[in-house]
Motif scaffolding. Structure first.
Motif, PDB file in Angstrom:
ATOM      1  N   PHE A 198       2.892   7.770  -0.793  1.00 50.23           N
ATOM      2  CA  PHE A 198       1.472   8.032  -0.114  1.00 50.23           C
ATOM      3  C   PHE A 198       1.564   6.806   0.451  1.00 50.23           C
ATOM      4  CE2 PHE A 198      -2.026   6.306  -3.418  1.00 50.23           C
ATOM      5  CZ  PHE A 198      -0.346   6.721  -4.723  1.00 50.23           C
ATOM      6  N   TYR A 199       0.104   6.124   1.465  1.00 46.61           N
ATOM      7  CA  TYR A 199      -0.207   5.234   1.577  1.00 46.61           C
ATOM      8  C   TYR A 199      -1.541   5.473   1.004  1.00 46.61           C
ATOM      9  CZ  TYR A 199      -1.072   1.135   4.257  1.00 46.61           C
ATOM     10  OH  TYR A 199      -1.449   0.183   5.255  1.00 46.61           O
ATOM     11  N   ASP A 200      -1.513   4.239   0.642  1.00 48.24           N
ATOM     12  CA  ASP A 200      -2.872   3.334  -0.119  1.00 48.24           C
ATOM     13  C   ASP A 200      -4.009   3.189   0.782  1.00 48.24           C
ATOM     14  OD1 ASP A 200      -5.420   3.356  -1.969  1.00 48.24           O
ATOM     15  OD2 ASP A 200      -3.999   2.155  -3.372  1.00 48.24           O
ATOM     16  N   ARG A 201      -5.401   4.708   1.455  1.00 53.47           N
ATOM     17  CA  ARG A 201      -6.178   3.235   1.982  1.00 53.47           C
ATOM     18  C   ARG A 201      -7.534   2.955   1.172  1.00 53.47           C
ATOM     19  NH1 ARG A 201      -4.850   4.854   7.422  1.00 53.47           N
ATOM     20  NH2 ARG A 201      -3.121   5.729   7.618  1.00 53.47           N
ATOM     21  N   SER A 202      -7.309   3.302  -0.104  1.00 58.85           N
ATOM     22  CA  SER A 202      -8.768   2.805  -1.310  1.00 58.85           C
ATOM     23  C   SER A 202      -8.548   1.354  -0.650  1.00 58.85           C
ATOM     24  CB  SER A 202      -8.404   2.440  -2.405  1.00 58.85           C
ATOM     25  OG  SER A 202      -7.402   1.998  -2.698  1.00 58.85           O
ATOM     26  N   LYS A 203      -9.982   0.582  -0.968  1.00 59.84           N
ATOM     27  CA  LYS A 203     -10.655  -0.970  -0.072  1.00 59.84           C
ATOM     28  C   LYS A 203      -9.852  -1.766  -1.147  1.00 59.84           C
ATOM     29  CE  LYS A 203     -14.858  -1.441   1.280  1.00 59.84           C
ATOM     30  NZ  LYS A 203     -16.540  -1.165   1.501  1.00 59.84           N
ATOM     31  N   ASN A 204      -9.529  -1.308  -2.648  1.00 60.44           N
ATOM     32  CA  ASN A 204      -8.800  -2.652  -3.367  1.00 60.44           C
ATOM     33  C   ASN A 204      -7.993  -2.374  -3.125  1.00 60.44           C
ATOM     34  OD1 ASN A 204      -9.118  -0.001  -4.694  1.00 60.44           O
ATOM     35  ND2 ASN A 204     -11.434  -1.515  -6.226  1.00 60.44           N
ATOM     36  N   ASN A 205      -6.870  -1.257  -2.777  1.00 59.59           N
ATOM     37  CA  ASN A 205      -5.273  -0.851  -2.904  1.00 59.59           C
ATOM     38  C   ASN A 205      -5.924  -0.481  -3.996  1.00 59.59           C
ATOM     39  OD1 ASN A 205      -2.988  -0.946  -2.529  1.00 59.59           O
ATOM     40  ND2 ASN A 205      -2.654  -2.295  -3.019  1.00 59.59           N
ATOM     41  N   SER A 206      -5.845   0.467  -5.512  1.00 61.77           N
ATOM     42  CA  SER A 206      -6.144   0.671  -6.549  1.00 61.77           C
ATOM     43  C   SER A 206      -5.610   2.212  -6.617  1.00 61.77           C
ATOM     44  CB  SER A 206      -7.468   0.497  -6.944  1.00 61.77           C
ATOM     45  OG  SER A 206      -8.536   0.630  -6.674  1.00 61.77           O
ATOM     46  N   ARG A 217       0.776  -1.294  -0.480  1.00 58.09           N
ATOM     47  CA  ARG A 217      -0.040   0.361  -0.305  1.00 58.09           C
ATOM     48  C   ARG A 217       1.157   0.898   0.040  1.00 58.09           C
ATOM     49  NH1 ARG A 217      -5.217  -0.305   0.318  1.00 58.09           N
ATOM     50  NH2 ARG A 217      -7.189  -2.064   0.782  1.00 58.09           N
ATOM     51  N   ILE A 218       2.241   1.177  -0.060  1.00 57.92           N
ATOM     52  CA  ILE A 218       3.019   1.953   0.003  1.00 57.92           C
ATOM     53  C   ILE A 218       3.593   2.676  -1.245  1.00 57.92           C
ATOM     54  CG2 ILE A 218       6.007   2.890   0.343  1.00 57.92           C
ATOM     55  CD1 ILE A 218       4.593   3.320   3.099  1.00 57.92           C
ATOM     56  N   LYS A 219       3.362   3.448  -2.221  1.00 58.78           N
ATOM     57  CA  LYS A 219       3.117   3.842  -2.960  1.00 58.78           C
ATOM     58  C   LYS A 219       3.794   5.268  -3.568  1.00 58.78           C
ATOM     59  CE  LYS A 219      -0.854   1.493  -4.661  1.00 58.78           C
ATOM     60  NZ  LYS A 219      -2.197   0.860  -5.049  1.00 58.78           N
ATOM     61  N   GLN A 220       4.001   5.227  -4.904  1.00 61.67           N
ATOM     62  CA  GLN A 220       4.638   6.845  -5.104  1.00 61.67           C
ATOM     63  C   GLN A 220       3.441   7.752  -5.887  1.00 61.67           C
ATOM     64  OE1 GLN A 220       7.785   5.425  -6.960  1.00 61.67           O
ATOM     65  NE2 GLN A 220       9.148   6.305  -5.452  1.00 61.67           N
ATOM     66  N   CYS A 221       2.858   8.293  -6.532  1.00 54.64           N
ATOM     67  CA  CYS A 221       2.129   9.168  -7.085  1.00 54.64           C
ATOM     68  C   CYS A 221       2.582   8.602  -8.194  1.00 54.64           C
ATOM     69  CB  CYS A 221       1.905  10.658  -6.138  1.00 54.64           C
ATOM     70  SG  CYS A 221       0.634  11.788  -7.254  1.00 54.64           S
ATOM     71  N   HIS A 222       1.611   9.110  -9.231  1.00 54.32           N
ATOM     72  CA  HIS A 222       2.028   8.475 -10.542  1.00 54.32           C
ATOM     73  C   HIS A 222       1.867  10.083 -10.977  1.00 54.32           C
ATOM     74  CE1 HIS A 222       0.421   4.318 -12.086  1.00 54.32           C
ATOM     75  NE2 HIS A 222       1.316   4.045 -10.704  1.00 54.32           N
TER      76      HIS A 222
END
Ligand SMILES: [Zn+2]
Length: 206
Positions: free
Chosen positions: A158-166, A145-150
């Motif tokens: 950022f840390y992606d808190r979306s349900k399906n990690n999308s 869930r740790i991602k770089q902004c596209h």
């Protein structure tokens, strides 16, 4: 609340849970043009960041850690480490062994929890704390869930808190819309160019 991840907060990013926030904050020490400087660019900035980040991390982990002293040589090691971790986040296969191995030690908390405590001084202490957090995160499944902004002009972590990690943007409103705007401008430009071509001029002249 003592949970202040200053590098992430300057870019208005929601924090990753618990100690993983240290990894996110470390990655967000990178500069973004027009928003914030590279906090690993000089020892004063890096020292301030480390003091604040280690205080926050200590409070979250329930330990009493002192921020390491960082000199210019530590900073160049930390910048290399930041690149290595950023590539991991981007999903690129690791090349070589990063910045070299560091140590950590085992300890037992008052409640009987086994802890991995950072060891060493300077950049090594931070590397030890960061690898420990990354390991725990990889074990409990939060690492993906740790991602770089596209948005490449942004690139914040950022840390992606979306349900399906999308999630792909750190903020859909700012970075997502900026990308959509660029795409629609490009489409309009294509359309206008097509309209100005001789073939369509003939058509519109009838
Ligand atoms: Zn962004």
């Amino acid at each position: 609340m003592s949970s202040e991840w200053s590098a992430s907060q300057r870019y208005e990013l929601t924090s990753a849970p618990g100690g993983l926030g240290l990894v996110q904050d470390f990655l967000n020490t990178m500069g973004i043009e027009g928003y914030g400087p590279d906090l690993m660019a000089d020892t004063a900035l890096a020292g301030n960041w480390a003091a604040s980040a280690v205080r926050t991390w200590s409070a979250l982990r329930g330990v009493d850690a002192q921020p390491p002293l960082l000199d210019a040589a530590d900073l160049s090691k930390l910048r290399a480490l930041r690149d290595t971790i950023a590539k991991l986040v981007a999903g690129e296969p690791p090349t070589g062994r990063g910045t070299g191995s560091v140590s950590a030690s085992f300890a037992l908390s008052d409640t009987g929890e086994v802890r991995l405590e950072p060891a060493g001084s300077g950049w090594r202490w931070l590397a030890s704390a960061l690898w420990g957090e990354i390991m725990l995160s990889q074990q409990d499944g939060t690492w993906r869930r740790i991602k770089q902004c596209h948005n490449h002009q942004c690139g914040s972590t950022f840390y992606d808190r979306s349900k399906n990690n999308s999630g792909v943007w750190h903020n859909v409103k700012t970075c997502g819309n900026a990308a959509n705007l660029r795409a629609s401008r490009a489409r309009r430009w294509e359309r206008d160019r097509a309209a100005e071509s001789p073939a369509s001029t003939k058509l519109s002249g009838t």
